[in-house]
Design a protein around this motif. Structure first.
Motif, PDB file in Angstrom:
ATOM      1  N   PRO A 118     -92.651 -28.940 -58.136  1.00  0.00           N
ATOM      2  CA  PRO A 118     -92.708 -29.084 -56.677  1.00  0.00           C
ATOM      3  C   PRO A 118     -93.800 -30.075 -56.277  1.00  0.00           C
ATOM      4  O   PRO A 118     -94.758 -30.292 -57.002  1.00  0.00           O
ATOM      5  N   ALA A 119     -93.628 -30.649 -55.099  1.00  0.00           N
ATOM      6  CA  ALA A 119     -94.585 -31.637 -54.605  1.00  0.00           C
ATOM      7  C   ALA A 119     -95.935 -31.003 -54.308  1.00  0.00           C
ATOM      8  O   ALA A 119     -96.980 -31.619 -54.514  1.00  0.00           O
ATOM      9  N   ASN A 120     -95.941 -29.768 -53.831  1.00  0.00           N
ATOM     10  CA  ASN A 120     -97.180 -29.073 -53.501  1.00  0.00           C
ATOM     11  C   ASN A 120     -97.259 -27.779 -54.299  1.00  0.00           C
ATOM     12  O   ASN A 120     -96.282 -27.050 -54.403  1.00  0.00           O
ATOM     13  N   PRO A 123    -102.407 -23.062 -55.870  1.00  0.00           N
ATOM     14  CA  PRO A 123    -103.026 -22.452 -57.059  1.00  0.00           C
ATOM     15  C   PRO A 123    -103.240 -20.949 -56.934  1.00  0.00           C
ATOM     16  O   PRO A 123    -103.239 -20.240 -57.934  1.00  0.00           O
ATOM     17  N   ASP A 124    -103.399 -20.448 -55.712  1.00  0.00           N
ATOM     18  CA  ASP A 124    -103.634 -19.007 -55.525  1.00  0.00           C
ATOM     19  C   ASP A 124    -102.429 -18.167 -55.933  1.00  0.00           C
ATOM     20  O   ASP A 124    -102.570 -16.985 -56.228  1.00  0.00           O
ATOM     21  N   LYS A 125    -101.235 -18.771 -55.946  1.00  0.00           N
ATOM     22  CA  LYS A 125    -100.025 -18.030 -56.314  1.00  0.00           C
ATOM     23  C   LYS A 125     -99.748 -18.082 -57.823  1.00  0.00           C
ATOM     24  O   LYS A 125     -98.820 -17.438 -58.290  1.00  0.00           O
ATOM     25  N   LEU A 126    -100.545 -18.853 -58.540  1.00  0.00           N
ATOM     26  CA  LEU A 126    -100.357 -18.968 -59.978  1.00  0.00           C
ATOM     27  C   LEU A 126    -101.030 -17.805 -60.698  1.00  0.00           C
ATOM     28  O   LEU A 126    -102.037 -17.271 -60.224  1.00  0.00           O
ATOM     29  N   PRO A 127    -100.502 -17.413 -61.858  1.00  0.00           N
ATOM     30  CA  PRO A 127    -101.179 -16.391 -62.664  1.00  0.00           C
ATOM     31  C   PRO A 127    -102.578 -16.882 -63.070  1.00  0.00           C
ATOM     32  O   PRO A 127    -102.834 -18.090 -63.111  1.00  0.00           O
ATOM     33  N   PRO A 185     -91.708 -11.212 -63.754  1.00  0.00           N
ATOM     34  CA  PRO A 185     -91.758 -11.728 -62.383  1.00  0.00           C
ATOM     35  C   PRO A 185     -92.962 -12.629 -62.140  1.00  0.00           C
ATOM     36  O   PRO A 185     -92.888 -13.573 -61.374  1.00  0.00           O
ATOM     37  N   GLU A 186     -94.089 -12.349 -62.810  1.00  0.00           N
ATOM     38  CA  GLU A 186     -95.271 -13.189 -62.630  1.00  0.00           C
ATOM     39  C   GLU A 186     -94.985 -14.605 -63.126  1.00  0.00           C
ATOM     40  O   GLU A 186     -95.346 -15.587 -62.496  1.00  0.00           O
ATOM     41  N   PHE A 187     -94.302 -14.700 -64.284  1.00  0.00           N
ATOM     42  CA  PHE A 187     -93.973 -16.022 -64.809  1.00  0.00           C
ATOM     43  C   PHE A 187     -92.992 -16.747 -63.896  1.00  0.00           C
ATOM     44  O   PHE A 187     -93.122 -17.923 -63.633  1.00  0.00           O
ATOM     45  N   GLU A 188     -91.986 -16.034 -63.422  1.00  0.00           N
ATOM     46  CA  GLU A 188     -90.998 -16.676 -62.554  1.00  0.00           C
ATOM     47  C   GLU A 188     -91.645 -17.227 -61.286  1.00  0.00           C
ATOM     48  O   GLU A 188     -91.312 -18.323 -60.845  1.00  0.00           O
ATOM     49  N   SER A 189     -92.598 -16.490 -60.715  1.00  0.00           N
ATOM     50  CA  SER A 189     -93.278 -16.996 -59.518  1.00  0.00           C
ATOM     51  C   SER A 189     -94.148 -18.203 -59.881  1.00  0.00           C
ATOM     52  O   SER A 189     -94.249 -19.158 -59.139  1.00  0.00           O
ATOM     53  N   ALA A 190     -94.756 -18.156 -61.071  1.00  0.00           N
ATOM     54  CA  ALA A 190     -95.568 -19.286 -61.506  1.00  0.00           C
ATOM     55  C   ALA A 190     -94.692 -20.515 -61.769  1.00  0.00           C
ATOM     56  O   ALA A 190     -95.046 -21.625 -61.402  1.00  0.00           O
ATOM     57  N   ARG A 191     -93.543 -20.310 -62.380  1.00  0.00           N
ATOM     58  CA  ARG A 191     -92.630 -21.419 -62.681  1.00  0.00           C
ATOM     59  C   ARG A 191     -92.149 -22.065 -61.395  1.00  0.00           C
ATOM     60  O   ARG A 191     -92.092 -23.286 -61.284  1.00  0.00           O
ATOM     61  N   SER A 192     -91.819 -21.267 -60.410  1.00  0.00           N
ATOM     62  CA  SER A 192     -91.323 -21.850 -59.165  1.00  0.00           C
ATOM     63  C   SER A 192     -92.443 -22.476 -58.355  1.00  0.00           C
ATOM     64  O   SER A 192     -92.204 -23.359 -57.541  1.00  0.00           O
ATOM     65  N   SER A 193     -93.699 -22.065 -58.594  1.00  0.00           N
ATOM     66  CA  SER A 193     -94.834 -22.635 -57.872  1.00  0.00           C
ATOM     67  C   SER A 193     -95.398 -23.869 -58.580  1.00  0.00           C
ATOM     68  O   SER A 193     -96.057 -24.668 -57.959  1.00  0.00           O
ATOM     69  N   ALA A 194     -95.170 -23.944 -59.898  1.00  0.00           N
ATOM     70  CA  ALA A 194     -95.820 -25.003 -60.675  1.00  0.00           C
ATOM     71  C   ALA A 194     -95.122 -26.327 -60.569  1.00  0.00           C
ATOM     72  O   ALA A 194     -94.021 -26.500 -60.251  1.00  0.00           O
TER      73      ALA A 194
END
Length: 194
Positions: A118-120, A123-127, A185-194
Motif C-alpha cells: 500500500p502507498a501508506n 506502523p501502529d497497526k503492524l505487529p 489474524p495478526e499476520f493478515e492485518s500486517a500483510r494488508s497494512s504493509a
C-alpha cells in the motif's frame, strides 16, 4: 595495495598473484599451477609458489562471484590502504550473498509476485516484530548514509551486513515464520497494512 593473506605484496616474481577473475569464476588447484607454469618464474620460485598454492588453496579457489569480491574489498578498507586478501573471507561473503537471495525468495514466496504494498503504512497497526525490524532498518539506513557521506565504506558495508544478517535473517524471518503456518489474524492485518 592488495597483498596475499600472509601480508606479502602480490608479485609475479613470487607467484602469489590472485587474478580477480579466478576469485569471481573459481579455479582449481591444477589451474592455478598451470597459470604459474605459463609465467616466467625461476624453477625454484615455481616450486615454492606451487607449494604455497597447495597450502593456501588445497581445493583451488571456489567460485565467489563479483558481489562477494566487491563486498569483501570494501569491508577491508577499515584496516588501511593495504589489504591482506583472505579468500576464505570472500567465500564468507559469497555465502552471505546467497543468504540475501534466500531471504528475498522467502518474501516473494509468501507475498507472491502480484503483491503491491500500500502507498501508506500505519506502523501502529503492524505487529511488534514488524515495528521492531522497521525501527532497526531506519537506524541502519541512517548509519549507512552517514558512513557513505564520510567515505567510510567499511562502516557502511558493516552496517548493511549486520542488519541483513543479524536482525533480518537471523531474528525477524525466524520470528515471522509461525505467521505463515496458519491463518493468523495478526499476520493478515500486517500483510494488508504493509
Amino acid at each position: 595495495m592488495i597483498r596475499d593473506a600472509h601480508g606479502r605484496k602480490m608479485s609475479m616474481s613470487l607467484g602469489n598473484v590472485i587474478d580477480p577473475l579466478e576469485v569471481i569464476n573459481g579455479i582449481s588447484l591444477e589451474g592455478l599451477h598451470k597459470r604459474l607454469e605459463e609465467g616466467n618464474l625461476d624453477p625454484k620460485e615455481l616450486t615454492v609458489a606451487k607449494e604455497g598454492h597447495g597450502k593456501d588453496f588445497p581445493n583451488g579457489i571456489p567460485e565467489c562471484g563479483t558481489d562477494a569480491l566487491r563486498f569483501a574489498l570494501i569491508s577491508y578498507t577499515a584496516q588501511s590502504d593495504k589489504i591482506n586478501l583472505d579468500i576464505q573471507r570472500v567465500v564468507g561473503y559469497r555465502q552471505w550473498c546467497n543468504k540475501l537471495w534466500n531471504a528475498v525468495r522467502f518474501a516473494i514466496s509468501k507475498f507472491g509476485n502480484d503483491y503491491v504494498p500500500p502507498a501508506n503504512v500505519n506502523p501502529d497497526k503492524l505487529p511488534f516484530s514488524c515495528q521492531w525490524i522497521l525501527s532497526l532498518l531506519s537506524k541502519a539506513i541512517s548509519k549507512t548514509i552517514t558512513a557513505l557521506e564520510l567515505y567510510e565504506l567499511s562502516n557502511a558495508a558493516s552496517t548493511v551486513y549486520s542488519w541483513w544478517q543479524y536482525q533480518l535473517c537471523d531474528v525477524f524471518i525466524e520470528a515471522i515464520k509461525p505467521f505463515f503456518t496458519g491463518n493468523d489474524p495478526e499476520f493478515e492485518s500486517a500483510r494488508s497494512s504493509a
